[in-house]
Design a protein around this motif. Sequence first.
Motif, PDB file in Angstrom:
ATOM      1  N   TYR A  47       0.834  -1.193   0.000  1.00 56.14           N
ATOM      2  CA  TYR A  47       0.000   0.000   0.000  1.00 56.14           C
ATOM      3  C   TYR A  47       0.876   1.253   0.000  1.00 56.14           C
ATOM      4  CZ  TYR A  47      -3.032  -3.675   1.893  1.00 56.14           C
ATOM      5  OH  TYR A  47      -3.717  -4.845   2.102  1.00 56.14           O
TER       6      TYR A  47
ATOM      7  N   GLY B 100      -9.607   1.133  14.271  1.00 54.75           N
ATOM      8  CA  GLY B 100      -9.884   0.983  12.851  1.00 54.75           C
ATOM      9  C   GLY B 100     -10.316  -0.429  12.535  1.00 54.75           C
TER      10      GLY B 100
ATOM     11  N   GLU C 262      -7.601  -4.705   7.532  1.00 57.21           N
ATOM     12  CA  GLU C 262      -7.615  -4.769   6.063  1.00 57.21           C
ATOM     13  C   GLU C 262      -7.166  -6.132   5.573  1.00 57.21           C
ATOM     14  OE1 GLU C 262      -7.348  -3.462   1.913  1.00 57.21           O
ATOM     15  OE2 GLU C 262      -8.348  -2.579   3.635  1.00 57.21           O
TER      16      GLU C 262
ATOM     17  N   ASN D  56      -6.798  -0.504   8.613  1.00 53.95           N
ATOM     18  CA  ASN D  56      -7.280   0.786   8.131  1.00 53.95           C
ATOM     19  C   ASN D  56      -7.555   1.666   9.342  1.00 53.95           C
ATOM     20  OD1 ASN D  56      -7.475   0.188   5.291  1.00 53.95           O
ATOM     21  ND2 ASN D  56      -9.236  -1.088   5.766  1.00 53.95           N
TER      22      ASN D  56
ATOM     23  N   GLU E 197      -3.057   6.362   6.960  1.00 51.79           N
ATOM     24  CA  GLU E 197      -4.295   5.757   6.459  1.00 51.79           C
ATOM     25  C   GLU E 197      -4.351   4.258   6.728  1.00 51.79           C
ATOM     26  OE1 GLU E 197      -5.034   8.803   2.729  1.00 51.79           O
ATOM     27  OE2 GLU E 197      -3.423   7.314   2.611  1.00 51.79           O
ATOM     28  N   LYS E 198      -3.235   3.586   6.608  1.00 48.83           N
ATOM     29  CA  LYS E 198      -3.136   2.159   6.928  1.00 48.83           C
ATOM     30  C   LYS E 198      -1.802   1.930   7.617  1.00 48.83           C
ATOM     31  CE  LYS E 198      -5.443   0.891   2.553  1.00 48.83           C
ATOM     32  NZ  LYS E 198      -6.754   0.417   3.053  1.00 48.83           N
TER      33      LYS E 198
ATOM     34  N   GLN F 253      -9.074   4.567  11.394  1.00 47.11           N
ATOM     35  CA  GLN F 253     -10.230   5.455  11.315  1.00 47.11           C
ATOM     36  C   GLN F 253     -10.065   6.683  12.207  1.00 47.11           C
ATOM     37  OE1 GLN F 253     -12.932   1.937  12.021  1.00 47.11           O
ATOM     38  NE2 GLN F 253     -14.205   3.032  10.545  1.00 47.11           N
TER      39      GLN F 253
END
Length: 361
Positions: A3, A67, A70, A35, A136-137, A37
């Motif tokens: 990613y 989060g 993923e 992920n 974000e991740k 949040q």
Amino acid sequence: MPYEVQGVVARAKGEPVRVERVHVPDPGPGEAVVNIQACGVCHTDLHYREGGITDDFPFLLGHEAAGTVEAVGPDVTTVQPGDYVILNWRAVCGNCRACLRGRPWYCFATHNAKQKMTLEDGTELTPALGIGAFIEKTLVAAGQCTKVDPAARPAVAGLLGCGVMAGIGAAINTGGVTRGDSVAVIGCGGVGDAAILGSSLAGAAKIIAVDVDDRKLEWAKRFGATHTINSTKTDPVEAIRELTGGFGADVVIEAVGRPETYKQAFYARDLAGTVVLVGVPTPEMTIELPLLDVFGRGGALKSSWYGDCLPSRDFPMLIDLYLQGRLDLEGFVTETIRLDQVEEAFAKMHRGEVLRSVVEL
């Protein structure tokens, strides 16, 4: 596939942080990609930026996060994609001498992801507290993911990942606060207010908040403080004794991490009372106490690391209490911000204007 995401990076001591592109690898054995949040802005992140913890720059900051999972690596069975989780920085091993003696909250072999996240040029990043969640991740060890009820909003749930858990745990797990106790908390920032909240939850009869800022003392009342002391105007030791029949408090929680406030805590407790140090000192700090006083006052002098918590036990329980309306976690969220506002949030925290700024993604 790997990613490419945006994350908040501290490149050098004292330099403003900035949002940069970060490469996050696929999870390997025992790892998970989450992920993010929401992630709280904790004073520990500022310590990292200032080089107060290690000098392993550049740092990927952020660690109070919630989060959804993923992806997971091979052999991971504890979580699966889609699980709503709070991240923790003490993934217990299950095999060290503490774990084998039934005290996993003292685990001596906690672990993080083995792979490294990197900048675009391949420079390896050091994730704050083994997490790195202003991003974000992020990549973590699967054991750093604790499943909780997804009804809890991320901006609140993530705070259990560090400061709020440290304070609640300092009162309940380390200090052993119970029904009818008198408790004094010195330092009413996020951790201190969480200790006040934990003391109230445990049934303490009298909870005395001590700080140098009247605004923070007002905040402390929301979380259960029954009395407040501004230590710039009143000797806190004498004031605590006066409020406890001349004896001192059963439990005194020091949430500042300075020698002078620790001495106040030491002398403000009752004979055979307990002092809990949850404030984080800096490496050069020392303390001197008369050994006869240490002996003669009895009781216990304890330090509380992460509130002596066991995430798999404590996080789901506290989230359930929050969802029942019995634990005011919402009160810790002063504001929600973007990734590119973290530097500004550090300044607000330094000025004492917020309990927690929370990055929402």
